[in-house]
Design a protein around this motif. Structure first.
Motif: not given
Length: 279
Positions: A78-79, A108-120, A153-156
Motif C-alpha cells: 500500500t505504501t 511468488v510475486v504477491g497479490g493485492l495490497p491490503e484493502h485493494s481491489k485493483d488487480i491491474a 491465490y490471486a488476491a493474497d
C-alpha cells in the motif's frame, strides 16, 4: 511426444516444504543425500534458521544441487516505503541464493495490497518491483524464476496466474528472467502447451511436481502426492522436455493433514517410488 520413462533419481529434487515439519534444513540436506536424492529447493525461513554459510558448506559436503530458493517476490504494497522494503528484501534473497549457487530464485510475486481491489494496479507493482531487482540479479548471476500461481491465490499470494502472464513479464524484463512451472498451479490452463512452447528452453528454469486432489480440503495445505490426483504429469513433462528442458523435477508438497504427519523417510521413499512410476 511421449515422456521418456524415468529410470534413476539423478534429476529428482525435493522442495523442503515437503518435509517442512519433520526436519530442519541440516537434517534435510543430510537426509536427502542419504536417500540418494541430490537436488533440494530451500525456503528462506529454514535457511535463516540454519545460516547461509553453514548451509552452503553442508550442501557442498553432501554433493547437493540447490534447484531453487523460495521465495522472492511479494512486491505489491500500500505504501512506497513498503514496496521499497520488498525490493531490498529481494536483493538479500538474490545474494543468499547466489551464495548457495542456486539454479534460480523463485518469485511468488504477491497479490493485492491490503484493502485493494485493483488487480491491474497490483500487476503493475509487480513489474515495477521486478525492474528494481533484475539488474542486481544479473550482476549476481542469479536467474529469476517467476512462478505463476493458480487463480485461487490471486488476491493474497500471486496476481500472476498463467504461463502467458509470466511470459509477458519475461518479454518486458529480458535477460535473466524466466519461469518456474508448477503443475499444481497451471495444469488447468487450455493454453499451457502453447505457452510452454513460447517460453522455450531459455525461460524454463524450474519444473515443480505434485498432484491435485479431488476433493481438496484446504487450498494451500492439501497438495497430493504424484499419482493421487487428476494432473497428467507425464504429458506436461513431455511438453517441457520437448523444448529442451533437462533440469531437475522438483517435488513440492504442502500437506498439513497427511504427509507432514508421516516420518520424513517414509515421505521421501514414496516420492522416489512415484517418481519412477507416475511422473
Amino acid at each position: 511426444m511421449i515422456a521418456q520413462p524415468l529410470t534413476d533419481f539423478s534429476r529428482l529434487s525435493i522442495n523442503d516444504a515437503t518435509t517442512k515439519v519433520q526436519w530442519t534444513l541440516e537434517e534435510e540436506i543430510r537426509g536427502y543425500a542419504d536417500m540418494g536424492i541430490h537436488g533440494i529447493s530451500i525456503w528462506r525461513d529454514k535457511l535463516e534458521a540454519c545460516g547461509v554459510s553453514k548451509a552452503a558448506q553442508l550442501l557442498r559436503d553432501n554433493n547437493m544441487t540447490v534447484t531453487g530458493v523460495c521465495r522472492g517476490g511479494m512486491f505489491p504494497a500500500t505504501t512506497r516505503e513498503a514496496r521499497k522494503a520488498a525490493v531490498e528484501d529481494n536483493w538479500r534473497a538474490i545474494d543468499d541464493a547466489a551464495q548457495l549457487n542456486a539454479q534460480c530464485l523463485v518469485l511468488v510475486v504477491g497479490g493485492l495490497p491490503e484493502h485493494s481491489k485493483d488487480i491491474a494496479g497490483a500487476r503493475q507493482m509487480v513489474l515495477d518491483g521486478m525492474h528494481g531487482i533484475v539488474e542486481h540479479a544479473r550482476q549476481a548471476g542469479m536467474p529469476l524464476a517467476i512462478e505463476p500461481l493458480h487463480p485461487m491465490y490471486a488476491a493474497d499470494r500471486a496476481c500472476v496466474n498463467t504461463m502467458g502472464q509470466a511470459n509477458d513479464l519475461c518479454d518486458v524484463l529480458g535477460e535473466g528472467v524466466g519461469i518456474a512451472l508448477d503443475v499444481f498451479h497451471v495444469w488447468w490452463d487450455p493454453e499451457l502447451k502453447k505457452q510452454i512452447q513460447r517460453a522455450g528452453k531459455e525461460r524454463l528454469l524450474a519444473f515443480h511436481i505434485c498432484d491435485w486432489r479431488m476433493p481438496m480440503s484446504d487450498m494451500l495445505l492439501d497438495r497430493a502426492m504424484m499419482g493421487d490426483g487428476v494432473i497428467d504429469i507425464p504429458l506436461i513433462r513431455s511438453w517441457v522436455e520437448a523444448e529442451g528442458y533437462q533440469g531437475f523435477h522438483e517435488v513440492e508438497i504442502f500437506s498439513a493433514d497427511h504427509w507432514w504427519k508421516k516420518p520424513a523417510e517414509e515421505v521421501l521413499q514414496v516420492c522416489k517410488e512415484r517418481y519412477l512410476t507416475v511422473v
